[in-house]
Structures are given as C-alpha cells and as structure tokens.
Design a protein around this motif. Structure first.
Motif, mmCIF file in Angstrom:
data_model
loop_
_atom_site.group_PDB
_atom_site.id
_atom_site.type_symbol
_atom_site.label_atom_id
_atom_site.label_comp_id
_atom_site.label_asym_id
_atom_site.label_seq_id
_atom_site.Cartn_x
_atom_site.Cartn_y
_atom_site.Cartn_z
ATOM 1 N N ASN A 1 10.811 2.042 -5.889
ATOM 2 C CA ASN A 1 9.566 2.184 -5.903
ATOM 3 C C ASN A 1 8.782 1.336 -7.105
ATOM 4 O O ASN A 1 7.719 1.746 -7.735
ATOM 5 C CB ASN A 1 8.925 3.697 -6.251
ATOM 6 C CG ASN A 1 9.036 4.442 -4.736
ATOM 7 O OD1 ASN A 1 9.018 4.099 -3.730
ATOM 8 N ND2 ASN A 1 9.335 5.658 -5.236
ATOM 9 N N GLU B 1 4.111 0.173 -5.997
ATOM 10 C CA GLU B 1 3.393 1.019 -4.967
ATOM 11 C C GLU B 1 1.940 0.360 -4.891
ATOM 12 O O GLU B 1 1.607 -0.191 -5.706
ATOM 13 C CB GLU B 1 3.253 2.351 -5.761
ATOM 14 C CG GLU B 1 4.493 3.046 -6.126
ATOM 15 C CD GLU B 1 4.051 4.537 -6.995
ATOM 16 O OE1 GLU B 1 2.879 4.593 -6.937
ATOM 17 O OE2 GLU B 1 5.072 4.926 -7.317
ATOM 18 N N PRO C 1 -1.208 -4.282 -5.582
ATOM 19 C CA PRO C 1 -0.406 -3.272 -6.410
ATOM 20 C C PRO C 1 -1.260 -1.978 -6.845
ATOM 21 O O PRO C 1 -2.488 -2.404 -7.499
ATOM 22 C CB PRO C 1 0.133 -4.032 -7.654
ATOM 23 C CG PRO C 1 0.075 -5.394 -7.279
ATOM 24 C CD PRO C 1 -0.933 -5.521 -6.357
ATOM 25 N N SER C 2 -1.027 -0.881 -6.529
ATOM 26 C CA SER C 2 -1.604 0.179 -7.145
ATOM 27 C C SER C 2 -1.096 0.882 -8.428
ATOM 28 O O SER C 2 -1.633 1.346 -9.371
ATOM 29 C CB SER C 2 -1.893 1.240 -6.314
ATOM 30 O OG SER C 2 -0.593 1.821 -5.792
ATOM 31 N N HIS C 3 0.317 0.693 -8.759
ATOM 32 C CA HIS C 3 1.058 0.999 -9.668
ATOM 33 C C HIS C 3 2.306 0.163 -9.686
ATOM 34 O O HIS C 3 3.057 0.076 -8.604
ATOM 35 C CB HIS C 3 1.301 2.606 -9.588
ATOM 36 C CG HIS C 3 2.181 3.033 -10.838
ATOM 37 N ND1 HIS C 3 1.391 3.186 -12.116
ATOM 38 C CD2 HIS C 3 2.976 3.639 -10.983
ATOM 39 C CE1 HIS C 3 2.279 3.626 -12.957
ATOM 40 N NE2 HIS C 3 3.461 3.915 -12.232
ATOM 41 N N VAL C 4 2.820 -0.246 -10.711
ATOM 42 C CA VAL C 4 4.166 -0.751 -11.073
ATOM 43 C C VAL C 4 5.046 0.249 -11.870
ATOM 44 O O VAL C 4 4.556 0.554 -12.930
ATOM 45 C CB VAL C 4 3.878 -2.053 -11.950
ATOM 46 C CG1 VAL C 4 5.369 -2.752 -12.126
ATOM 47 C CG2 VAL C 4 3.425 -3.141 -10.933
ATOM 48 N N ASN C 5 6.121 0.568 -11.454
ATOM 49 C CA ASN C 5 7.280 1.408 -11.897
ATOM 50 C C ASN C 5 8.206 0.534 -12.506
ATOM 51 O O ASN C 5 9.080 0.088 -11.938
ATOM 52 C CB ASN C 5 7.720 2.422 -11.040
ATOM 53 C CG ASN C 5 6.645 3.354 -10.483
ATOM 54 O OD1 ASN C 5 5.883 4.165 -11.214
ATOM 55 N ND2 ASN C 5 6.830 3.550 -9.022
ATOM 56 N N GLU D 1 1.529 4.714 0.098
ATOM 57 C CA GLU D 1 1.866 6.216 0.024
ATOM 58 C C GLU D 1 2.633 6.788 1.087
ATOM 59 O O GLU D 1 3.040 7.722 0.684
ATOM 60 C CB GLU D 1 0.352 6.793 0.148
ATOM 61 C CG GLU D 1 0.299 8.153 -0.393
ATOM 62 C CD GLU D 1 -1.180 8.628 -0.412
ATOM 63 O OE1 GLU D 1 -1.362 9.794 -0.579
ATOM 64 O OE2 GLU D 1 -1.948 8.124 0.026
ATOM 65 N N ALA E 1 0.807 -8.308 -12.081
ATOM 66 C CA ALA E 1 1.092 -6.627 -12.350
ATOM 67 C C ALA E 1 2.196 -6.282 -12.935
ATOM 68 O O ALA E 1 2.440 -5.445 -13.797
ATOM 69 C CB ALA E 1 0.811 -6.002 -10.790
ATOM 70 N N ALA F 1 2.782 -4.321 -16.567
ATOM 71 C CA ALA F 1 3.675 -3.161 -16.686
ATOM 72 C C ALA F 1 4.632 -3.359 -17.607
ATOM 73 O O ALA F 1 4.990 -2.186 -18.423
ATOM 74 C CB ALA F 1 3.886 -2.686 -15.436
#
Length: 323
Positions: free
Chosen positions: A151, A154, A181-185, A208, A223, A227
């Motif tokens: 993931n 995201e 990108p909505s979130h980078v893990n 999602e 992104a 992060a």
C-alpha cells in the motif's frame, strides 16, 4: 642485486609516468574530480534522494547504463537513492500494438478499465524490470515494486475541470482510472533504507476499493519524496532545466521566485506541472528539488558531486555563490 631489483620495479612505473602529457592531464583531471566530490559525498551520506527517471534517458541504452552506474555509485558512497520511473512512450507503443485507442486531456492519458490493465502490465512489468536489471548489471542490488506493494501509494481518482468556451461553464472531465496520491505509506521503503537494496518504483496506485490507478510519475515521485522527508527530489527531463523568457537556463530559484515565474507566464507547457510538483515536495519538507536534463551523460553525478552543478535547483533560499 638489490639495485637491479629496484630498477626492475621502477621501470614500468617510469614508463607509465612518461606515457604522455595528455595521459598525465587526464589522470590529474580525475584526481581533481574526486577531490571536488569528496565534501559532497560526506555531506549527503545517509541522505535520501528520490529520483524520477523517464523521458529520452530511458530510451537510450547508453544513457540507461550511465543512469544505472550513477545510481549504484550514489548507493556505494552512502546516499539512499529511491527511483521512480515513468513509461509513457512505452505504454503508447504497447497500446498501438494491441490496437487499443487512447486519448489525452491536458497531457494525461484517459485510462479506461482495459487500458489500465495494459498500463500496469507495462509499468510494473517490463519497464520496471528493465530498470532493475540495468542497476543490478551495474553492480547494485535493485528490487522493483509498484505503488500497490505494501500500500505504498494510496490513490484517489484525479478530477479535472474544463471551461466551455461558449457558455463559460465548467464541467468535470472523467479521466477514468487516472489517479493522484491521497496517502503515501513509506514503511516498505523505510525497511529497505538500511540495506543495500535500491527500490525502483512503478507509479501505480491502489484505490480505496482495491482499484488500480495510473499516476503521473512526476506526481508520484514528489509525493514519495515528501513522505520520506527526502533531502532531494531529482527530476530527469528532456530539457536543460527551467528556462527564462529568453530561453536561458535558470540555475537556481527560490520557492518565491518559482511561484512568481508560474504566475507571470515565464513557465509554460509541460514545465508547469513539473515545477508545481517540486514546490509541493518542498512544502512537504523536501530540502531541495532539481530539474535536470536526462539526456546528459552522468547528469546525476554532475549535479550532486560538482560545485557548479547542472540544471535548475529550487529551494527555500538561493544557494550561496561559488567563491
């Protein structure tokens, strides 16, 4: 006997020294380069560089080999390089081979369900493994992943609006499975940081509900750099860097100067989203962003390890002039 032995030992060395003025100058030049590079090697040890790799640099076998060697050298001197690659031309070629029609809006490929499968196949498959193989062949240890692995990226559906010239009414364009990108893990990248592994990332995101999104490689790299809190975001392009209105290279810009250039029309065309990505990364905590010409052999080393550098650097403040 000792004299004879010493003489035998010295003759080859003396012949090498007498190999010619050009040979001596070449060796002295290499020594100067190493001497100049040493302070930068110390400064950037254990620092993370996110490198967006694409454009013509990917299309030339010789430049691809240069890039791979440069990335391996960065790793060997203590830098933590993270490679994010593109692949637009290769995707286009595969779509043509399979006779799949595609269109573009503002430089973004409209991606339906059938197209996104091909995009993922090309980016996370053939291109990713080509880059990995080149780095491994150059003496590194690279592992290829996509933004879906762990993931890492995201994503959400990217929405663009266009204004109707007649009615002046804005309407939303449906670009299909084009995402942002909505979130980078970064956990998977953090785990690799202390190892000898160089991550090579295909810009594919996961939605999602598990859907696949095609993400612009510049956007993905920015992104990821934010992060990771990277020291540098380095974007390889097909131009020398950011150019002023007269077409001359701008070697360095502050964030404020970059914003002014975007607003007054100095920056145009495809450079606009690249510069916006750089500014977004800087706001997220990246120390400096660089836009370089990927067509120049060993451009990474020229930028990172030489005093003058190449291309355009964007930072919070203007770097001090060389003395």
């Amino acid at each position: 006997m000792n004299d004879d032995t010493d003489g035998k030992n010295e003759k080859p060395r003396l012949r090498a020294v007498d190999g010619g003025l050009a040979d001596q100058e070449a060796r002295q030049a290499r020594a100067r380069i190493l001497s100049e590079a040493l302070p930068y090697m110390r400064r950037f040890a254990d620092q993370t560089f996110v490198i967006k790799y694409g454009g013509h640099a990917m299309g030339s076998e010789e430049l691809a080999d240069d890039f791979a060697r440069d990335v391996v050298l960065l790793k060997q001197v203590g830098v933590n390089p993270v490679v994010v690659h593109g692949g637009g031309p290769q995707i286009g070629a595969m779509l043509d081979r399979l006779k799949v029609q595609s269109s573009f809006v503002d430089g973004l490929r409209v991606t339906d369900a059938a197209t996104v499968e091909i995009v993922e196949m090309v980016l996370a498959g053939s291109i990713n493994k080509q880059v990995v193989t080149a780095i491994n062949r150059a003496g590194g240890t690279a592992i290829g992943i996509s933004g879906k692995d762990g993931n890492l990226i995201e994503a959400r559906k990217l929405r663009r609006t266009v204004k109707d010239p007649g009615s002046n009414i804005e309407k939303i364009l449906d670009l299909g499975f084009v995402g942002e990108p909505s979130h980078v893990n970064p956990a998977v990248l953090d785990a690799l940081r202390a190892t000898k592994v160089i991550p090579v990332i295909a810009p594919i995101g996961v939605g999602e509900h598990g859907e696949t999104y095609n993400i612009n490689a510049d956007t993905a790299a920015g992104a990821i750099a934010g992060a990771l809190g990277a020291t540098k975001l380095i974007m390889l392009t097909d131009v020398p860097g950011v150019l002023d209105k007269s077409g001359q290279l701008i070697p360095s810009m502050t964030q404020k100067e970059a914003l002014v250039s975007l607003g007054d029309g100095t920056i145009s065309g495809g450079m606009i989203p690249k510069l916006e990505t750089c500014l977004s990364a800087l706001r997220a905590g990246v120390k400096a962003a660089h836009i370089l010409d990927g067509r120049v052999p060993h451009v990474l080393l020229l930028e990172v390890f030489t005093e003058q550098g190449v291309g355009t650097m964007i930072g919070a403040t203007r770097p001090p002039a060389a003395s």
